[in-house]
Scaffold this motif. Structure first.
Motif, PDB file in Angstrom:
ATOM      1  N   PRO A  35       0.839  -1.201   0.000  1.00 18.63           N
ATOM      2  CA  PRO A  35       0.000   0.000   0.000  1.00 18.63           C
ATOM      3  C   PRO A  35       0.878   1.257   0.000  1.00 18.63           C
ATOM      4  N   PRO A  36       0.305   2.423  -0.343  1.00 22.93           N
ATOM      5  CA  PRO A  36       1.102   3.642  -0.585  1.00 22.93           C
ATOM      6  C   PRO A  36       1.960   4.105   0.591  1.00 22.93           C
ATOM      7  N   THR A  90       4.694   9.925   0.226  1.00 22.33           N
ATOM      8  CA  THR A  90       3.334   9.461   0.478  1.00 22.33           C
ATOM      9  C   THR A  90       2.374   9.975  -0.597  1.00 22.33           C
ATOM     10  N   SER A  93       3.123   8.115  -3.903  1.00 16.56           N
ATOM     11  CA  SER A  93       2.701   6.711  -3.878  1.00 16.56           C
ATOM     12  C   SER A  93       1.186   6.601  -3.982  1.00 16.56           C
ATOM     13  N   TRP A  94       0.472   7.462  -3.237  1.00 16.91           N
ATOM     14  CA  TRP A  94      -0.986   7.433  -3.334  1.00 16.91           C
ATOM     15  C   TRP A  94      -1.450   7.920  -4.700  1.00 16.91           C
ATOM     16  N   THR A  97      -1.469   5.520  -7.558  1.00 18.93           N
ATOM     17  CA  THR A  97      -2.519   4.500  -7.554  1.00 18.93           C
ATOM     18  C   THR A  97      -3.565   4.809  -8.614  1.00 18.93           C
ATOM     19  N   ALA A 163      -5.627  12.766  -7.334  1.00 22.27           N
ATOM     20  CA  ALA A 163      -4.289  12.206  -7.474  1.00 22.27           C
ATOM     21  C   ALA A 163      -3.380  13.162  -8.243  1.00 22.27           C
ATOM     22  N   GLU A 212      -1.908   1.301   7.835  1.00 23.52           N
ATOM     23  CA  GLU A 212      -1.974   0.176   6.891  1.00 23.52           C
ATOM     24  C   GLU A 212      -1.545  -1.151   7.498  1.00 23.52           C
TER      25      GLU A 212
END
Length: 308
Positions: A35-36, A90, A93-94, A97, A163, A212
């Motif tokens: 996960p991110p 962060t 990475s998110w 997605t 995003a 997470e």
């Protein structure tokens, strides 16, 4: 005054462009198994452990907290850990997605646009000029094209639009981190880099575990991508960006973002088969055109009159 960059700084800048350009592809691969926030925490933790081992082997100590300058250095390291590592990693990475790695890489071209006004206010010898103001406006037009007006009208349900804004927010973080690095008191650069990553790891590790949980061991490809992210674009890049920012200035360092979008698009399209948004290349042309204009006069050795 900012020192002349020199051949060594140009070589470091080229290498930074390649490893940072490839990092967006690596994040996309890492997202297949992590996960991110966990990706951000792991890459910072790996980078911190790597640099701590290096400075221990070389007999270099972390900055001291016993002196006033040492406490200022740790305050800068805390700011660097947050703005050049924890928060942008962060956000990226998110963001990745929902958007292609090439798009996230192109957003990094916006960093110099943020650096211009920040350096004007905070860094001696880095004044805004009429040319730079015009370049900022051209580049901002590119940002609007890149993100799209729909992103600013989003009510929060369009994650792709959010995003895009997250990727843009990461570029602002990098700009702030560049200024903090430049303003930090003189200290061993490896020590400063290790302190910054240590601060970033102290912030991100508990946050990722809380949000997470403990990650399961993924397939080899995502694991290799996270290891790459920790060793090259985090640990090694942290050392290089400190060296370049301190010796040649944040404005010069920010020009690495001429390269990063190109490499990110190449890696994303060639190795991941990504389909990029149609407005990306028009936006990139405007952004890079604005950046080139901002540096053209100084590059030709012409006098630059700062605006007060």
């Amino acid at each position: 005054m900012t020192n002349s960059p020199g051949a060594t700084n140009w070589a470091k800048l080229l290498f930074l462009g390649v490893i940072w350009g490839a990092s967006f592809m690596a994040v996309s691969l890492a997202l297949r198994g992590f996960p991110p926030m966990t990706i951000a925490a792991l890459r910072i933790l790996i980078g911190a452990l790597c640099l701590l081992a290096v400075i221990k082997a070389m007999g270099i100590a972390l900055p001291s907290l016993r002196t006033n300058d040492g406490r200022i250095v740790w305050a800068c390291a805390l700011g660097m850990g947050f703005f050049t590592n924890a928060l942008p990693f962060t956000l990226l990475s998110w963001g990745q997605t929902y958007v292609a790695s090439g798009f996230a890489g192109v957003c990094m071209a916006v960093v110099p646009l943020f650096v211009l006004p920040l350096a004007h206010l905070l860094v001696p010898g880095e004044h805004m000029t009429l040319r730079r103001i015009i370049s900022f406006l051209i580049g901002f037009a590119g940002v609007v094209v890149l993100i799209g007006l729909d992103a600013f009208r989003s009510a929060g349900t369009d994650f792709e639009s959010l995003a895009r804004l997250a990727c843009l927010g990461a570029s602002l973080c990098y700009a702030i981190g560049s200024i903090i690095t430049r303003l930090c008191p003189q200290v061993n650069m490896l020590s400063l880099s290790a302190a910054a990553l240590l601060c970033g790891a102290a912030m991100m590790t508990p946050a990722a575990l809380w949000a997470e949980g403990v990650p399961e061991l993924p397939a080899m490809q995502p694991l290799a991508a996270v290891i790459y992210l920790g060793l090259l674009p985090t640990a090694l890049a942290q050392v290089l960006l400190v060296q370049v920012a301190r010796s040649a200035g944040p404005a010069f360092l920010s020009t690495v973002n001429y390269q990063v979008p190109v490499w990110s698009v190449i890696f994303g399209a060639a190795l991941l088969g990504e389909t990029l948004p149609p407005q990306l290349f028009a936006a990139l042309a405007l952004i890079l055109g604005g950046l080139l204009l901002s540096r053209n006069r100084r590059a030709r050795g012409l006098p630059v009159k700062p605006l007060r």
